[in-house]
Design a protein around this motif. Structure first.
Motif, short mmCIF file in Angstrom:
data_model
loop_
_atom_site.label_atom_id
_atom_site.label_comp_id
_atom_site.label_asym_id
_atom_site.label_seq_id
_atom_site.Cartn_x
_atom_site.Cartn_y
_atom_site.Cartn_z
N SER A 120 -7.91 2.15 4.14
CA SER A 120 -8.98 2.44 3.15
C SER A 120 -9.29 1.08 2.15
O SER A 120 -9.91 0.86 1.54
CB SER A 120 -9.18 3.57 2.48
N PHE A 176 0.75 -1.15 -0.10
CA PHE A 176 -0.14 -0.25 0.03
C PHE A 176 0.92 1.28 0.11
O PHE A 176 2.06 1.32 0.55
CB PHE A 176 -1.12 0.06 1.13
N ASP A 185 -3.93 4.65 2.88
CA ASP A 185 -4.37 3.85 1.95
C ASP A 185 -4.66 2.24 2.37
O ASP A 185 -5.60 1.58 2.01
CB ASP A 185 -3.22 3.53 0.64
N GLN A 227 -7.13 0.81 -0.44
CA GLN A 227 -6.91 1.23 -1.69
C GLN A 227 -5.64 1.24 -2.04
O GLN A 227 -4.62 1.70 -1.27
CB GLN A 227 -7.83 2.56 -2.01
N ASN A 228 -5.36 1.50 -3.44
CA ASN A 228 -3.99 2.14 -3.97
C ASN A 228 -2.87 1.14 -3.48
O ASN A 228 -2.03 1.57 -2.73
CB ASN A 228 -3.70 3.46 -3.38
#
Length: 457
Positions: A256, A248, A253, A258-259
């Motif tokens: 969450s 990450f 991130d 994400q990414n």
């Protein structure tokens, strides 16, 4: 210390030195020295805690932005209510439009010829008027809504003022200048921590849950050596046969989910005792006592080497099992491996390793049975061992590699989710990373530091 605004008060040679100083507003926001006193040999003894770096919640701009967000939310909610009510009332007005036109026609006819207005026609007009009476509160509501719109206009005007104030305040600082000041402060802080040197663990904070994800067993970590600007997080779910490592971009991130990018290891891992050190992942190859160094940037294995005599495949795991025979860790002194062998009768062996070649530089037999340990971690060359992986655990044993000696400790350790399968210290952030029954958790640590004050401060 290198901080111009940090007063340090010394007593005379016969009186103890007392330091009560905080660099930041609270232990939740930064580094804090609690107390210190002078030892008979002239050394300064102090207790310090370095918690997780976080946002300054008391910052003026943060407060303004929070207030701004609240205003935006209030306006948004008011507009939604107004829109819904206006739509409903407008529908009612439209439905009564034909009725109003018919009533208007009847009234004009009645006013032109009073003789045509008999009792029945008059009663009909009264009925039509009664049907229109509910329209009056609707019109009153429209008046109230118009007042609300005026109020919302004032809110927007205030909002614009706050935005301009924040813009002016932020514009008062040059970004490059701010960045240089932050870097300079960071360098001074690191220099200060270097002067603090290593310390002895005296306390562990309550757990801070970062995320809840994955299975009961796994590991997660940040790099233990890279600059603080590198905030990547690595995530490895499961304790055996796994090959998928998620990287990450930042802690936010990771929270969450994400990414992230995925690394697929060429060899599956065993256990959860992995560590990321200077851009490489160190882990135990499944069904072997082989240590593997995987380089993230090149996505390749740079070196792998067998730990001679080390048990594997649940021969000498921690008390929770999970193929946790070999546990890699990093502290202020470098890379370590914790494992055991038949020759050591199942007692924990600590080995200092060369991070480039994976050669064992030196080993210590701690005398502590590994199967009785819940988990362990290294801080400043000292191995700390918990007596259980379940609720009620405490840090029970400490082995000092610099003196080849051990001691029994009694440091409370709050095991919030009742099953720890990974516990590692990060010397860069000075926190403990934990995987606790599907929860990714961190702990702040309190270290007792010894500072040599001879002309240094």
């Amino acid at each position: 210390w290198g901080f111009p605004d940090l007063p340090v008060f010394f007593g005379n040679s016969e009186a103890p030195i007392l330091i009560f100083q905080t660099l930041f507003q609270s232990p939740d926001e930064g580094w804090q020295v609690f107390t210190s006193a002078q030892a008979p040999d002239g050394k300064c003894l102090c207790t310090a805690v370095i918690p997780v770096q976080g946002s300054c919640s008391r910052d003026l701009r943060s407060l303004q932005l929070r207030q701004l967000l609240e205003k935006v939310q209030n306006i948004s909610q008011s507009m939604e209510v107004l829109d819904l009510r206006t739509f409903r009332d407008l529908q009612y007005v439209r439905n009564t439009e034909a009725l109003m036109k018919g009533l208007d026609l009847r009234l004009r006819v009645a006013s032109e010829g009073h003789k045509a207005l008999n009792a029945r026609s008059f009663q009909d007009l009264k009925e039509k008027m009664r049907e229109l009476l509910p329209l009056l509160p609707v019109l009153e509501q429209y008046k109230a809504d118009s007042r609300l719109i005026v109020h919302l206009k004032d809110e927007v005007r205030n909002l614009s003022g706050i935005l301009l104030a924040i813009q002016e305040e932020m514009g008062a600082y040059d970004y490059e200048e701010l960045q240089q000041r932050v870097l300079l402060l960071e360098a001074r802080l690191h220099a200060c921590l270097q002067k603090l040197g290593c310390g002895k663990l005296t306390g562990v904070s309550n757990p801070i849950t970062i995320r809840t994800s994955g299975s009961r067993f796994g590991s997660w970590m940040t790099d233990t050596m890279t600059p603080s600007t590198d905030s990547r997080v690595w995530y490895m779910d499961g304790y055996y046969k796994g090959r998928r490592v998620l990287e990450f971009r930042s802690l936010s991130d990771f929270v969450s989910g994400q990414n992230f990018v995925q690394h697929l290891l060429p060899h599956p891992w065993a256990g959860t005792g992995h560590v990321v050190f200077n851009g490489s992942l160190y882990y135990n190859k499944f069904q072997s006592n082989v240590a593997v160094r995987y380089h993230f940037r090149s996505r390749s294995v740079l070196v792998q080497r067998s730990l001679a005599g080390a048990g594997y495949n649940n021969t000498f795991p921690y008390s929770w099992g999970g193929f946790s025979d070999i546990d890699f860790m990093v502290d202020e002194n470098g890379l370590w491996a914790v494992y055991t062998t038949n020759q050591n009768a199942g007692n924990i062996v600590v080995s200092r390793m060369d991070p480039h070649t994976l050669e064992v530089l030196r080993s210590w037999d701690t005398g502590y049975p590994k199967r009785s340990a819940g988990e362990s971690f290294m801080i400043c060359g000292i191995l700390y061992v918990t007596n259980s992986h379940l609720a009620g655990a405490k840090i029970y044993f400490a082995y000092h590699t610099n003196t080849s000696s051990y001691e029994y400790t009694d440091i409370p350790f709050h095991n919030q989710y009742s099953h720890i399968s990974m516990l590692d210290y990060n010397p860069r952030e000075r926190v403990l990373y934990t995987w606790n029954n599907g929860h990714q958790v961190i702990y702040n640590v309190t270290l007792f530091h010894v500072i040599n004050t001879a002309g240094e401060l």
